[in-house]
Design a protein around this motif. Structure first.
Motif, short mmCIF file in Angstrom:
data_model
loop_
_atom_site.label_atom_id
_atom_site.label_comp_id
_atom_site.label_asym_id
_atom_site.label_seq_id
_atom_site.Cartn_x
_atom_site.Cartn_y
_atom_site.Cartn_z
N PHE A 1 66.04 7.74 4.65
CA PHE A 1 64.90 8.50 4.72
C PHE A 1 64.47 8.34 6.33
CE2 PHE A 1 63.17 4.09 4.32
CZ PHE A 1 62.32 4.08 5.06
N PRO A 2 63.78 9.51 6.76
CA PRO A 2 63.76 9.58 8.41
C PRO A 2 62.80 8.47 9.03
CG PRO A 2 62.52 11.47 7.48
CD PRO A 2 63.27 10.59 6.23
N ILE A 3 62.90 8.31 10.27
CA ILE A 3 61.95 7.48 11.30
C ILE A 3 60.50 8.22 11.09
CG2 ILE A 3 61.47 6.45 13.45
CD1 ILE A 3 64.46 6.03 13.90
N GLY A 4 60.72 9.40 11.41
CA GLY A 4 59.58 10.30 11.66
C GLY A 4 60.03 11.74 11.90
N CYS A 5 59.18 12.50 12.63
CA CYS A 5 59.72 13.92 12.76
C CYS A 5 58.83 14.31 14.08
CB CYS A 5 59.23 14.71 11.52
SG CYS A 5 57.63 14.70 11.22
N PHE A 6 59.31 15.60 14.43
CA PHE A 6 58.77 16.28 15.57
C PHE A 6 58.28 17.64 15.54
CE2 PHE A 6 59.79 18.11 19.88
CZ PHE A 6 58.74 17.73 20.50
N VAL A 7 57.14 17.98 16.05
CA VAL A 7 56.77 19.31 15.83
C VAL A 7 56.85 19.64 17.47
CG1 VAL A 7 54.97 20.94 15.87
CG2 VAL A 7 55.14 19.10 14.21
N ALA A 8 57.58 20.66 17.79
CA ALA A 8 57.97 21.20 19.03
C ALA A 8 56.85 21.87 19.55
CB ALA A 8 59.13 22.27 18.97
N SER A 9 56.95 22.28 21.08
CA SER A 9 55.71 22.75 21.89
C SER A 9 55.41 24.01 21.27
CB SER A 9 56.17 22.97 23.31
OG SER A 9 57.46 23.40 23.43
N ASP A 10 56.54 24.93 20.66
CA ASP A 10 56.11 26.27 20.40
C ASP A 10 55.54 26.45 18.66
OD1 ASP A 10 58.44 25.58 18.81
OD2 ASP A 10 59.54 27.21 19.32
N GLY A 11 55.22 25.11 18.45
CA GLY A 11 54.69 24.63 17.17
C GLY A 11 55.78 25.00 15.88
N ARG A 12 57.00 24.81 16.21
CA ARG A 12 57.78 24.92 15.08
C ARG A 12 58.07 23.34 14.55
NH1 ARG A 12 63.44 24.25 15.45
NH2 ARG A 12 62.96 24.39 17.98
N ALA A 13 57.96 23.12 13.35
CA ALA A 13 57.92 21.69 12.73
C ALA A 13 59.64 21.59 12.64
CB ALA A 13 57.51 21.82 11.24
N LYS A 14 60.13 20.48 13.13
CA LYS A 14 61.57 20.01 12.70
C LYS A 14 61.75 19.08 11.77
CE LYS A 14 64.21 19.38 16.02
NZ LYS A 14 64.90 19.06 17.34
N ASP A 15 63.13 19.54 10.85
CA ASP A 15 63.45 18.42 10.00
C ASP A 15 62.20 18.04 9.13
OD1 ASP A 15 65.84 17.88 11.49
OD2 ASP A 15 64.84 16.73 12.83
N GLU B 1 44.25 8.05 5.67
CA GLU B 1 43.97 8.23 7.01
C GLU B 1 44.58 9.26 7.34
OE1 GLU B 1 43.71 3.57 6.91
OE2 GLU B 1 45.15 5.19 6.22
N SER B 2 44.43 10.17 8.28
CA SER B 2 45.24 11.31 9.00
C SER B 2 46.53 10.73 9.28
CB SER B 2 44.37 12.04 10.01
OG SER B 2 44.40 10.86 10.90
N PRO B 3 47.50 11.47 9.75
CA PRO B 3 48.74 11.23 10.05
C PRO B 3 48.86 10.66 11.36
CG PRO B 3 48.88 13.48 9.16
CD PRO B 3 47.61 13.08 9.42
N MET B 4 49.97 9.74 11.63
CA MET B 4 50.11 8.91 12.45
C MET B 4 50.76 9.72 13.67
SD MET B 4 49.44 5.90 14.00
CE MET B 4 49.43 6.50 15.74
N GLU B 5 49.91 10.08 14.88
CA GLU B 5 50.60 11.07 15.76
C GLU B 5 50.96 10.23 17.08
OE1 GLU B 5 47.27 13.68 16.53
OE2 GLU B 5 47.34 14.75 14.70
N ILE B 6 51.93 10.43 17.55
CA ILE B 6 52.29 9.94 18.72
C ILE B 6 52.75 11.25 19.85
CG2 ILE B 6 54.10 8.32 19.79
CD1 ILE B 6 54.89 7.38 17.43
N LYS C 1 50.50 19.61 14.83
CA LYS C 1 49.96 19.59 16.30
C LYS C 1 51.26 19.69 17.21
CE LYS C 1 46.97 16.89 19.39
NZ LYS C 1 46.01 15.70 19.47
N LYS C 2 51.04 20.48 17.90
CA LYS C 2 52.14 20.87 19.00
C LYS C 2 52.72 19.79 19.99
CE LYS C 2 51.29 25.66 19.13
NZ LYS C 2 51.04 27.29 20.24
N ASN C 3 54.03 19.66 20.10
CA ASN C 3 54.45 18.93 21.23
C ASN C 3 53.75 17.49 20.74
OD1 ASN C 3 56.29 18.09 23.26
ND2 ASN C 3 54.55 18.29 24.63
N THR C 4 54.26 16.76 19.20
CA THR C 4 53.50 15.54 18.94
C THR C 4 54.81 15.03 17.81
OG1 THR C 4 51.35 16.55 18.86
CG2 THR C 4 51.88 14.28 17.64
N PHE C 5 54.92 13.72 17.95
CA PHE C 5 55.66 12.95 17.06
C PHE C 5 54.90 12.50 15.81
CE2 PHE C 5 57.86 12.97 20.89
CZ PHE C 5 59.36 13.26 20.80
N TYR C 6 55.27 12.35 14.71
CA TYR C 6 54.59 11.91 13.74
C TYR C 6 55.67 10.77 13.03
CZ TYR C 6 51.48 15.40 13.86
OH TYR C 6 50.64 16.81 14.01
#
Length: 596
Positions: A128-142, A203-208, A152-157
């Motif tokens: 299972f993945p460490i986490g995932c990334f939402v790009a600056s254009d709002g595209r959710a990856k993986d 709680e809400s997701p852990m955003e980095i 949330k744009k340009n944010t790691f979860y």
């Protein structure tokens, strides 16, 4: 196998992390996750070390049949003013961006993440993945696509929480005491915990944020529950993982396609042997007068030249010796795997078996190489033995050593320790090389058959205008070392199809060239089938650019470096199959013809 009872401890082990976007695996400790205070590492076999597996104990401790809800494991704090913290968090972000996967183990079973896919089917991934990334254009990856909250744009979860479900067989109506674990599943979650003493897992997701400008606390937690299921037998506890992997239909289609090719080639070979060739032999053997002999045509006209030794016979004999070694190793390994001795549950066994067999099969390599070199009337027997023992293994080891240097520089867990490299060299020079000399001794000592002794030995060359065609192309599924391969029955069937296809295709082309009165068949028979390795390399390049998402210079070099090793092995393997099929065919047809 662990036998569990009320109050017994269950240990969760962690393995290396890897990614489909990078060839570089990393140890669990390379990332700043929660560490076990009393870390211990189980002993690993040679195959596990070569595959880069690095198993270690984890801080996740469970008690059998005791549920835990939202239990804290540890907290990791990061300060943007400290360079060390910035580097740790940056490496963690890189792992999420490249979709690095955890691999956890309970009772030697992979802890799987099962989720729904198309057509209502469920897919179980042994990681299972460490986490995932939402790009600056709002595209959710993986994995960010699994929840609408990851927006949330340009944010790691970060997946800092796992819900673990362990299923066990109680042992009821069985002849064993205690319970046995039969499945282990988890579901990764992301929660922004604020207080280790008051976790709610609601709680809400852990955003980095991509820009690290303020202090950050990451709290890791887990929940665990136990379920009884006596319908799952302990002996078949891997089935739910294997059955969910959607490769079966693809492989059956590939095998059926290959079987059609085999049937077509078999029909052509049967037609040649039973009709055309039989008529040719009967006609040739009925010729009594010199006038009739003048009307001869086709393959009989080259009977005096067909066994002339080829140019570069030394190199050909070395290739044949190494190819024989690889062929026997592959056959025995796949046969043992089909019998269940090398199942995925026995970690590293497949690679260990292959390496040990290769080392012990130096004798057949030396014998075949020496025997063929003597057939070619070669006299430099010392050079032949040394090249057989050192040439191809030396090329593979040099490539492997360079790849290992890159892995070592990058700090990857796949880097082979120096002690293991020394052990491999000791096995090579201490066992394989002496066995090769023993095999060569018997090969040179044995007398060559009389059919080879009467042929002249002029220096001839291989025609430059012949065409080499990859005739035994099979659609083998691409695999990576971090994935479990379990369908050895499929693989063994494909192996037999490959063997038949290469043999028949080479025999067909050999017959066509002999009918055209071209007797340069030695090298052509080897290269016709071994050219399949070129197809394999071209397919690997296509797969790299069309399917994989590998980024980085080091990962690209590693991919093609290891691909070259596989291409060389496949070149020797298929070439040897084609050569000996053609060798048998030529010897057979000329042995039944009357020669004045």
């Amino acid at each position: 196998c662990q036998r569990e009872s009320k109050g017994s401890q269950i240990e969760l082990f962690v393995n290396r992390l890897d990614s489909v976007e990078s060839v570089l695996p990393y140890e669990y400790d390379a990332f700043d996750f929660c560490q076990d205070a009393t870390e211990k590492r189980p002993s690993e076999n040679l195959g596990q070390v070569l595959f880069g597996e690095r198993i270690a104990s984890s801080p996740y401790k469970f008690t059998f049949n005791e549920e835990e809800k939202c239990k804290a494991v540890c907290i990791k704090s990061y300060d943007p003013t400290k360079a060390e913290d910035k580097n740790k968090l940056s490496f963690l972000k890189k792992g999420m961006q490249l979709n690095y996967q955890h691999h956890w183990i309970i009772d030697n079973m992979p802890v799987t993440w099962c989720y729904d896919v198309e057509d209502g089917q469920k897919y179980c991934n042994p990681g299972f993945p460490i986490g995932c990334f939402v790009a600056s254009d709002g595209r959710a990856k993986d994995a960010c696509i699994i929840s609408s909250e990851f927006n949330k744009k340009n944010t790691f979860y970060l997946f800092n929480h796992v819900d673990i479900t362990i299923t066990y067989h109680s042992g009821k109506d069985e002849n064993w005491p205690g319970a046995r674990l039969v499945t282990a599943r988890l579901e990764p979650k992301s929660y922004k915990h604020t207080d280790m003493n008051k976790l709610t897992c609601e709680e809400s997701p852990m955003e980095i944020p991509a820009d690290f400008t303020s202090k950050l606390d990451l709290i890791y937690s887990y929940s665990v529950k136990f379920e009884e299921n006596n319908n799952i037998k302990w002996a078949s506890r891997w089935d739910y993982i294997l059955e969910s992997m959607p490769h079966t239909n693809i492989q059956w289609f590939s095998i059926m396609n290959s079987l059609v090719i085999v049937l077509f080639l078999s029909g052509m070979v049967a037609m040649i042997l039973l009709r055309t060739l039989h008529k040719d032999i009967a006609r040739y053997n009925q010729i009594d007068s010199s006038e009739d002999a003048q009307e001869e045509f086709g393959w009989k006209l080259v009977h005096g030249d067909v066994f002339r030794p080829p140019r570069k016979g030394m190199l050909l004999s070395v290739f044949l010796g190494q190819g024989t070694q690889i062929f026997i190793m592959t056959f025995i390994t796949l046969f043992l795997a089909c019998l269940g001795f090398l199942s995925p549950a026995n970690r590293g066994a497949l690679m260990t078996c292959a390496v040990v067999l290769w080392v012990l099969l130096g004798t057949p390599a030396g014998y075949v190489s020496a025997r063929m070199y003597k057939t070619f009337r070669g006299e430099k027997w010392k050079t032949n033995v040394l090249l057989t023992a050192l040439l191809c293994p030396g090329i593979v080891f040099a490539d492997f050593f360079i790849m290992n240097l890159i892995l070592w520089v990058k700090g990857s867990s796949a880097a082979i320790p120096f002690g293991t490299l020394v052990a491999i060299l000791a096995m090579w020079f201490g066992i394989s090389v002496p066995l090769t000399f023993i095999g060569a001794y018997f090969g040179f000592k044995e007398k060559v058959g009389g059919e080879f002794c009467s042929f002249p030995i002029p220096q001839i060359y291989i025609g430059k205008n012949f065409s080499i065609l990859p005739r035994c192309i099979l659609s083998l599924p691409p695999s990576r070392s971090h994935q479990m391969y379990y369908m050895f029955g499929f693989l063994f069937l494909v192996f037999i199809i490959l063997l038949i296809t290469c043999s028949e295709a080479t025999v067909l082309l050999c017959y066509f060239h002999l009918c055209a009165e071209d007797y340069h068949w030695w090298w052509r028979s080897f290269l016709t089938s071994s050219f399949t390795a070129v197809y394999l390399f071209i397919y690997a390049i296509h797969y790299f650019f069309s399917k994989l998402q590998i980024t980085g210079t080091a990962s690209t070099i590693l991919y093609f470096g290891y691909t070259m090793i596989m291409v060389l092995i496949f070149f020797l393997f298929t070439g040897t199959i084609g050569f000996f099929a053609c060798f048998w065919f030529v010897s057979k047809i000329y042995s039944v013809v009357k020669v004045d």
